[in-house]
Enzyme design. Sequence first.
Site: not given
Length: 344
Positions: A34, A191, A198, A201
């Site tokens: 991270e 995205c 799309c 999605c």
Amino acid sequence: MSDFADRLTRWQRLHGRHDLPWQVADPYRVWLSEVMLQQTQVGTVIPYYQRFVTTFPDVATLAAAPLDEVLAHWAGLGYYSRARNLHAAAQKVMTYFGGVFPRSAQLLETLPGIGRSTSAAVAGFCYGERVAILDGNVKRVLSRWAGIAGFPGEKAVEKQLWALAESLLPVSETDMPAFTQGMMDLGATLCTRSKPQCQPCPLRGDCRARLEDCTAELPARKPKKSVPERETYMLLLRHQGRWLLQKRPPTGIWGGLWSLPETAAIDAGIAYCQDRLGLRVELAEALPELVHTFTHFRLTISPLVLDVLEMDARVAEDDHAWFTRSDALQAGIPTPVRKLLQLV
DNA sequence: AACTCGGGGTA
DNA sequence: TACCCAGAGTT
């Protein structure tokens, strides 16, 4: 229509990423990934991550290592305060938390280099804690899904996005890892900033940007700003097959890394060598200018190769040392310095 | 709220 | 070229 979290977690389990090297049940490795991934793309991080965990396999090893060795493994990745904070955090885990990672986002956030989003990512992945992340992926997904028009870097817009992210969390803790990963995966694979896909999605049914055909306009672009120009000379001081490097101060640009001595002008550079380093030098060669671009300014580097004719017996200062080219390239040095040393 | 802090990917 | 990327810390 099932709700947002259900659709996202189901999609992640079927179509998300499951083979990233840090997708393991080890808070240390999740934390490391991270931090490396802050403002840094996955493809860039992977080789750094692999080398890092090989050398520093656990938090105790990292805490016991010299900072110089940590920085050497970070060199080239950028944002070097991340490496310093990582090292300090590892030592805090050892001394203050008994070598065990804090088990809540609230406690994780007390460690240096771990902010609201990173603490939530670790807590969500490792402990199932119901806390929201808000990284570049999530900002893009949510600003499109909810049709939020403002620039996400603006305070009020960011606050709105945090609230929205929290309101969409799954009810069950067991769904948190897939949900958190799903937000990241959706932003990274479907995205995307340009030409989002799309059709497959899971959120297309109620995505405002999709319904109003404005995915290209969301999220809003960063307002333009002029980039200042700066220039400097970098001194490549050559003596018996070695090069003089100078350790930069711990904060500021390239903090803690080994770099080349810099001056604002050639004359000042020669004088600096005489007066501060006790070196009598001769200009050997002026290498071509090197332009290095940062986020907030552009730096033009004029490299000068200087031969050392004579050296004082005076003791070298702590922050200066002579490196062979090979040793220098293995130390923690900034990318443009690496490029210069590879030229000579 | 604005600024600092890297380097690479991408259109 | 200009923006963006699994942001955090400082002023």
